[in-house]
Scaffold this active site. Structure first.
Site, PDB file in Angstrom:
ATOM      1  N   ASP A  24       0.898  -1.165   0.000  1.00  0.00           N
ATOM      2  CA  ASP A  24       0.000   0.000   0.000  1.00  0.00           C
ATOM      3  C   ASP A  24       0.929   1.205   0.000  1.00  0.00           C
ATOM      4  OD1 ASP A  24      -1.479   2.255   0.823  1.00  0.00           O
ATOM      5  OD2 ASP A  24      -2.991   0.969   1.752  1.00  0.00           O
ATOM      6  N   TYR A  30     -13.115  15.160 -13.299  1.00  0.00           N
ATOM      7  CA  TYR A  30     -11.803  14.589 -12.945  1.00  0.00           C
ATOM      8  C   TYR A  30     -11.237  15.315 -11.712  1.00  0.00           C
ATOM      9  CZ  TYR A  30      -7.524  11.942 -13.812  1.00  0.00           C
ATOM     10  OH  TYR A  30      -6.457  11.077 -13.713  1.00  0.00           O
ATOM     11  N   LYS A  45      -2.613  14.746 -10.793  1.00  0.00           N
ATOM     12  CA  LYS A  45      -1.823  14.379 -11.985  1.00  0.00           C
ATOM     13  C   LYS A  45      -0.873  15.511 -12.379  1.00  0.00           C
ATOM     14  CE  LYS A  45      -3.300  10.170 -13.023  1.00  0.00           C
ATOM     15  NZ  LYS A  45      -2.455   9.013 -12.617  1.00  0.00           N
ATOM     16  N   LEU A  61     -10.558  -1.008 -14.395  1.00  0.00           N
ATOM     17  CA  LEU A  61     -11.252  -0.948 -13.106  1.00  0.00           C
ATOM     18  C   LEU A  61     -11.385   0.490 -12.609  1.00  0.00           C
ATOM     19  CD1 LEU A  61     -12.390  -2.837 -10.868  1.00  0.00           C
ATOM     20  CD2 LEU A  61     -10.092  -2.817  -9.836  1.00  0.00           C
TER      21      LEU A  61
HETATM   22  P1  NAD Z   1      -6.490   0.007 -12.342  1.00  0.00           P
HETATM   23  O1  NAD Z   1      -7.603   0.106 -11.368  1.00  0.00           O
HETATM   24  O2  NAD Z   1      -6.289  -1.242 -13.053  1.00  0.00           O
HETATM   25  O3  NAD Z   1      -5.112   0.442 -11.636  1.00  0.00           O
HETATM   26  C1  NAD Z   1      -5.051   1.344 -10.566  1.00  0.00           C
HETATM   27  C2  NAD Z   1      -4.130   0.723  -9.548  1.00  0.00           C
HETATM   28  O4  NAD Z   1      -3.892   1.606  -8.451  1.00  0.00           O
HETATM   29  C3  NAD Z   1      -4.697  -0.571  -8.945  1.00  0.00           C
HETATM   30  O5  NAD Z   1      -3.811  -1.635  -9.173  1.00  0.00           O
HETATM   31  C4  NAD Z   1      -4.782  -0.254  -7.458  1.00  0.00           C
HETATM   32  O6  NAD Z   1      -4.514  -1.370  -6.646  1.00  0.00           O
HETATM   33  C5  NAD Z   1      -3.696   0.788  -7.344  1.00  0.00           C
HETATM   34  N1  NAD Z   1      -3.789   1.558  -6.094  1.00  0.00           N
HETATM   35  C6  NAD Z   1      -4.743   2.441  -5.704  1.00  0.00           C
HETATM   36  N2  NAD Z   1      -4.484   2.885  -4.455  1.00  0.00           N
HETATM   37  C7  NAD Z   1      -3.338   2.258  -4.054  1.00  0.00           C
HETATM   38  C8  NAD Z   1      -2.567   2.276  -2.857  1.00  0.00           C
HETATM   39  N3  NAD Z   1      -2.921   3.024  -1.784  1.00  0.00           N
HETATM   40  N4  NAD Z   1      -1.444   1.512  -2.792  1.00  0.00           N
HETATM   41  C9  NAD Z   1      -1.069   0.745  -3.835  1.00  0.00           C
HETATM   42  N5  NAD Z   1      -1.765   0.683  -4.989  1.00  0.00           N
HETATM   43  C10 NAD Z   1      -2.882   1.425  -5.094  1.00  0.00           C
HETATM   44  O7  NAD Z   1      -6.751   1.208 -13.381  1.00  0.00           O
HETATM   45  P2  NAD Z   1      -5.804   1.824 -14.529  1.00  0.00           P
HETATM   46  O8  NAD Z   1      -6.727   2.581 -15.395  1.00  0.00           O
HETATM   47  O9  NAD Z   1      -4.927   0.794 -15.078  1.00  0.00           O
HETATM   48  O10 NAD Z   1      -4.954   2.907 -13.713  1.00  0.00           O
HETATM   49  C11 NAD Z   1      -3.547   2.902 -13.715  1.00  0.00           C
HETATM   50  C12 NAD Z   1      -3.002   4.315 -13.891  1.00  0.00           C
HETATM   51  O11 NAD Z   1      -3.385   4.787 -15.170  1.00  0.00           O
HETATM   52  C13 NAD Z   1      -3.501   5.332 -12.882  1.00  0.00           C
HETATM   53  O12 NAD Z   1      -2.439   6.199 -12.517  1.00  0.00           O
HETATM   54  C14 NAD Z   1      -4.525   6.107 -13.680  1.00  0.00           C
HETATM   55  O13 NAD Z   1      -4.697   7.413 -13.188  1.00  0.00           O
HETATM   56  C15 NAD Z   1      -3.856   6.096 -15.021  1.00  0.00           C
HETATM   57  N6  NAD Z   1      -4.707   6.423 -16.183  1.00  0.00           N
HETATM   58  C16 NAD Z   1      -5.850   5.729 -16.412  1.00  0.00           C
HETATM   59  C17 NAD Z   1      -6.622   6.042 -17.531  1.00  0.00           C
HETATM   60  C18 NAD Z   1      -7.916   5.328 -17.798  1.00  0.00           C
HETATM   61  O14 NAD Z   1      -8.740   5.877 -18.557  1.00  0.00           O
HETATM   62  N7  NAD Z   1      -8.135   4.143 -17.255  1.00  0.00           N
HETATM   63  C19 NAD Z   1      -6.203   7.047 -18.423  1.00  0.00           C
HETATM   64  C20 NAD Z   1      -5.009   7.722 -18.148  1.00  0.00           C
HETATM   65  C21 NAD Z   1      -4.269   7.414 -17.030  1.00  0.00           C
HETATM   66  O1  0WE Z   2      -7.041   8.416 -13.481  1.00  0.00           O
HETATM   67  C1  0WE Z   2      -8.138   7.995 -13.778  1.00  0.00           C
HETATM   68  C2  0WE Z   2      -9.056   7.424 -12.708  1.00  0.00           C
HETATM   69  C3  0WE Z   2      -8.363   7.188 -11.390  1.00  0.00           C
HETATM   70  C4  0WE Z   2      -9.311   6.935 -10.255  1.00  0.00           C
HETATM   71  C5  0WE Z   2     -10.473   6.186 -10.376  1.00  0.00           C
HETATM   72  C6  0WE Z   2     -11.288   5.984  -9.260  1.00  0.00           C
HETATM   73  C7  0WE Z   2     -12.591   5.243  -9.327  1.00  0.00           C
HETATM   74  C8  0WE Z   2     -12.947   4.619  -7.996  1.00  0.00           C
HETATM   75  C9  0WE Z   2      -8.981   7.470  -9.030  1.00  0.00           C
HETATM   76  N1  0WE Z   2      -9.764   7.298  -7.939  1.00  0.00           N
HETATM   77  C10 0WE Z   2     -10.884   6.564  -8.036  1.00  0.00           C
HETATM   78  N2  0WE Z   2     -11.647   6.400  -6.904  1.00  0.00           N
HETATM   79  C11 0WE Z   2     -12.674   5.520  -6.827  1.00  0.00           C
HETATM   80  O2  0WE Z   2     -13.358   5.442  -5.798  1.00  0.00           O
HETATM   81  N3  0WE Z   2      -8.553   8.070 -15.094  1.00  0.00           N
HETATM   82  C12 0WE Z   2      -7.733   8.801 -16.027  1.00  0.00           C
HETATM   83  C13 0WE Z   2      -9.840   7.528 -15.588  1.00  0.00           C
HETATM   84  C14 0WE Z   2     -10.856   8.608 -15.480  1.00  0.00           C
HETATM   85  O3  0WE Z   2     -11.496   8.851 -14.317  1.00  0.00           O
HETATM   86  C15 0WE Z   2     -12.326   9.944 -14.524  1.00  0.00           C
HETATM   87  C16 0WE Z   2     -12.197  10.374 -15.852  1.00  0.00           C
HETATM   88  C17 0WE Z   2     -11.252   9.525 -16.461  1.00  0.00           C
HETATM   89  C18 0WE Z   2     -10.769   9.595 -17.865  1.00  0.00           C
HETATM   90  C19 0WE Z   2     -13.174  10.591 -13.629  1.00  0.00           C
HETATM   91  C20 0WE Z   2     -13.919  11.677 -14.082  1.00  0.00           C
HETATM   92  C21 0WE Z   2     -13.800  12.112 -15.385  1.00  0.00           C
HETATM   93  C22 0WE Z   2     -12.949  11.481 -16.283  1.00  0.00           C
END
Ligand code: NAD
Ligand code: 0WE
Length: 256
Positions: free
Chosen positions: A65, A156, A163, A195
């Site tokens: 964590d 966001y 970020k 997720l």
């Molecule tokens: P994901 O849910 O698969 O990954 C998020 C990860 O964060 C999970 O593995 C979770 O366990 C970990 N995490 C959260 N809190 C934590 C903590 N306290 N300690 C350790 N791990 C922790 O979703 P994803 O979309 O693969 O997200 C990965 C990265 O990509 C994030 O930084 C997210 O902001 C970024 N991102 C996502 C998107 C999108 O649209 N999904 C777009 C751009 C950037």
């Molecule tokens: O970075 C992200 C999402 C990261 C994220 C997602 C969650 C969902 C569950 C961080 N915290 C949480 N907390 C929770 O409880 N993205 C880039 C994906 C994302 O998330 C959005 C977006 C996009 C794109 C939220 C609002 C608007 C756009």
């Protein structure tokens, strides 16, 4: 010969097979890297175990964590014991309390702001500080960002501010560690169906919006993030540090 042959890497942020971290880990593995993984807690252990097992039966798997300094310290103790050194690190972690990702940013409470920045931005600084002494032949560190760091994306909210801190931290870390040949970069990914995106209201319409407005008229697939992850980790990117590389079908260049 694959471009990451002989490289040792540590991956933070695999939750399941859809995770961006898993896409990049698979690409790193296919390029010849040997990887270790951390997982957030017991809830995700089985998932990560099953995925990591596809790389062999002695893959190092460690709980972490990132809000815990003790967890982080133990991860690097174990990585040092098993690998002796480290070449690559992937940070693919973000979290903000759900209620902070809806409504107005101005209503963000102090605790949500703190948690979002602790988990999503400070953690890069903390893991980089521990990784650097193991990166004795230089190294590559990659974090995953999103366009909401640079421009206002509705809902966001505090994640966009976190970020922005992640991207600025990437620059300061790159400046500190450049003399040790450790490079630190961000990949700014277009929206991905993971997720972390699940249950974000309006996420499906966001994917449609990118299809309509991005120059390439489509969304990004996980393998494309993997390929960029391999490039940034490889010697081909030896002069690239402190950057944010957009892998977003070109969306970021548009003004309207
Ligand atoms: P994901 O849910 O698969 O990954 C998020 C990860 O964060 C999970 O593995 C979770 O366990 C970990 N995490 C959260 N809190 C934590 C903590 N306290 N300690 C350790 N791990 C922790 O979703 P994803 O979309 O693969 O997200 C990965 C990265 O990509 C994030 O930084 C997210 O902001 C970024 N991102 C996502 C998107 C999108 O649209 N999904 C777009 C751009 C950037
Ligand atoms: O970075 C992200 C999402 C990261 C994220 C997602 C969650 C969902 C569950 C961080 N915290 C949480 N907390 C929770 O409880 N993205 C880039 C994906 C994302 O998330 C959005 C977006 C996009 C794109 C939220 C609002 C608007 C756009």
């Amino acid at each position: 010969m694959a471009t990451l042959e002989g490289k040792l890497g540590l991956v933070f942020g695999v939750a399941n097979k859809r995770s961006i971290a898993w896409a990049i880990a698979q690409a790193w593995h296919e390029a010849g890297a040997t990887l270790a993984f951390t997982y957030q807690g017991d809830r995700l252990k089985r998932n990560v175990e099953q995925l990591a097992a596809t790389f062999g039966d002695d893959v190092l798997l460690l709980p972490c964590d990132v809000t815990s300094d003790e967890d982080i310290a133990e991860v690097f103790t174990q990585v040092k014991a098993k690998f002796g050194k480290l070449n690559l690190l992937l940070h693919s972690i973000a979290f903000a309390p759900r209620q902070a990702l809806e409504g107005n940013f101005v209503d963000t409470d102090r605790e949500s702001f703190r948690v979002a920045h602790d988990v999503s931005a400070y953690s890069l600084v903390a893991v980089t500080r521990e990784a650097a002494p193991l990166m004795t032949d230089g190294g590559g560190i990659i974090a995953i960002s999103y366009y909401g760091a640079a421009k206002v994306v509705p809902n966001y909210n505090v994640m966009g501010v976190a970020k922005a801190a992640l991207e600025a931290s990437t620059r300061y870390l790159a400046a500190d560690l450049g003399p040790q040949k450790i490079r630190v970069n961000c990949i700014s990914a277009g929206p991905m169906n993971t997720l972390a995106a699940r249950g974000i209201s309006g996420f499906t319409s966001m994917l449609k919006h990118y299809e309509k407005h991005a120059p390439l008229k489509r969304n990004v697939n996980p393998a494309e993030l993997g390929a960029t992850g391999v490039f940034l980790a490889s010697d081909g990117a030896a002069a690239i540090t402190g950057q944010v590389i957009y892998v977003d079908s070109g969306y970021q260049i548009m003004g309207m």
